[in-house]
Design a protein around this motif. Structure first.
Motif, PDB file in Angstrom:
ATOM      1  N   TRP A  17      42.296  28.808  39.834  1.00  0.00           N
ATOM      2  CA  TRP A  17      42.158  30.101  39.194  1.00  0.00           C
ATOM      3  C   TRP A  17      43.151  31.059  39.833  1.00  0.00           C
ATOM      4  CZ3 TRP A  17      36.181  30.338  40.043  1.00  0.00           C
ATOM      5  CH2 TRP A  17      35.551  29.548  39.093  1.00  0.00           C
ATOM      6  N   THR A  18      43.721  31.935  39.032  1.00  0.00           N
ATOM      7  CA  THR A  18      44.601  32.966  39.581  1.00  0.00           C
ATOM      8  C   THR A  18      43.730  34.086  40.147  1.00  0.00           C
ATOM      9  OG1 THR A  18      44.710  34.247  37.533  1.00  0.00           O
ATOM     10  CG2 THR A  18      46.361  32.482  37.807  1.00  0.00           C
ATOM     11  N   TYR A  19      44.325  34.957  40.959  1.00  0.00           N
ATOM     12  CA  TYR A  19      43.587  36.113  41.471  1.00  0.00           C
ATOM     13  C   TYR A  19      43.090  36.976  40.321  1.00  0.00           C
ATOM     14  CZ  TYR A  19      44.935  35.163  46.292  1.00  0.00           C
ATOM     15  OH  TYR A  19      45.086  34.600  47.519  1.00  0.00           O
ATOM     16  N   ARG A  20      43.881  37.106  39.291  1.00  0.00           N
ATOM     17  CA  ARG A  20      43.482  37.919  38.133  1.00  0.00           C
ATOM     18  C   ARG A  20      42.263  37.311  37.432  1.00  0.00           C
ATOM     19  NH1 ARG A  20      48.193  40.026  35.542  1.00  0.00           N
ATOM     20  NH2 ARG A  20      47.760  41.715  36.963  1.00  0.00           N
ATOM     21  N   GLU A  21      42.239  35.990  37.274  1.00  0.00           N
ATOM     22  CA  GLU A  21      41.087  35.333  36.642  1.00  0.00           C
ATOM     23  C   GLU A  21      39.812  35.534  37.472  1.00  0.00           C
ATOM     24  OE1 GLU A  21      42.818  31.471  34.308  1.00  0.00           O
ATOM     25  OE2 GLU A  21      42.925  31.435  36.503  1.00  0.00           O
ATOM     26  N   VAL A  22      39.934  35.423  38.790  1.00  0.00           N
ATOM     27  CA  VAL A  22      38.780  35.621  39.661  1.00  0.00           C
ATOM     28  C   VAL A  22      38.318  37.068  39.590  1.00  0.00           C
ATOM     29  CG1 VAL A  22      37.964  35.599  42.055  1.00  0.00           C
ATOM     30  CG2 VAL A  22      39.379  33.718  41.197  1.00  0.00           C
ATOM     31  N   GLU A  23      39.265  38.005  39.631  1.00  0.00           N
ATOM     32  CA  GLU A  23      38.923  39.424  39.545  1.00  0.00           C
ATOM     33  C   GLU A  23      38.177  39.725  38.238  1.00  0.00           C
ATOM     34  OE1 GLU A  23      41.105  43.734  40.014  1.00  0.00           O
ATOM     35  OE2 GLU A  23      42.190  42.147  38.951  1.00  0.00           O
ATOM     36  N   GLU A  24      38.636  39.138  37.133  1.00  0.00           N
ATOM     37  CA  GLU A  24      37.989  39.357  35.837  1.00  0.00           C
ATOM     38  C   GLU A  24      36.564  38.815  35.848  1.00  0.00           C
ATOM     39  OE1 GLU A  24      38.572  38.172  31.138  1.00  0.00           O
ATOM     40  OE2 GLU A  24      40.275  37.988  32.500  1.00  0.00           O
ATOM     41  N   ARG A  25      36.372  37.622  36.421  1.00  0.00           N
ATOM     42  CA  ARG A  25      35.030  37.032  36.499  1.00  0.00           C
ATOM     43  C   ARG A  25      34.113  37.891  37.372  1.00  0.00           C
ATOM     44  NH1 ARG A  25      34.919  31.004  35.540  1.00  0.00           N
ATOM     45  NH2 ARG A  25      36.905  30.580  34.546  1.00  0.00           N
ATOM     46  N   VAL A  26      34.633  38.342  38.511  1.00  0.00           N
ATOM     47  CA  VAL A  26      33.852  39.185  39.418  1.00  0.00           C
ATOM     48  C   VAL A  26      33.437  40.477  38.708  1.00  0.00           C
ATOM     49  CG1 VAL A  26      34.002  40.625  41.492  1.00  0.00           C
ATOM     50  CG2 VAL A  26      34.779  38.240  41.570  1.00  0.00           C
TER      51      VAL A  26
END
Length: 79
Positions: A17-26
């Motif tokens: 996962w990219t940092y952006r994908e993780v940030e979106e999930r969070v």
């Protein structure tokens, strides 16, 4: 006394996962927690699961709103 046998799921291929994908999930989960009644800076949220990426996403979603994370154990005496 019967001994509990734990089984673990078969793991599939690893997905990065990219940092952006993780940030979106969070952020999505953090907003969802508030929408179901978790109160920022007041609530405590229990996470009772094996360590996994979803565990860390859940913890960060709680941290986003200053919600205390409480982890569980198989040996908790609830009485």
């Amino acid at each position: 006394m019967e001994k509990k046998v734990f089984t673990f799921p078969e793991l599939g291929p690893y997905k990065w996962w990219t940092y952006r994908e993780v940030e979106e999930r969070v952020n999505n989960l953090a907003n969802g927690l508030v929408s179901v009644g978790v109160i920022p800076k007041v609530s405590r949220f229990a996470i009772y699961m094996d360590t996994a990426p979803e565990w860390m996403i859940t913890a960060h979603a709680c941290f986003t709103h200053s919600v205390t994370v409480v982890t569980g154990s198989y040996f908790i005496d609830w009485n």
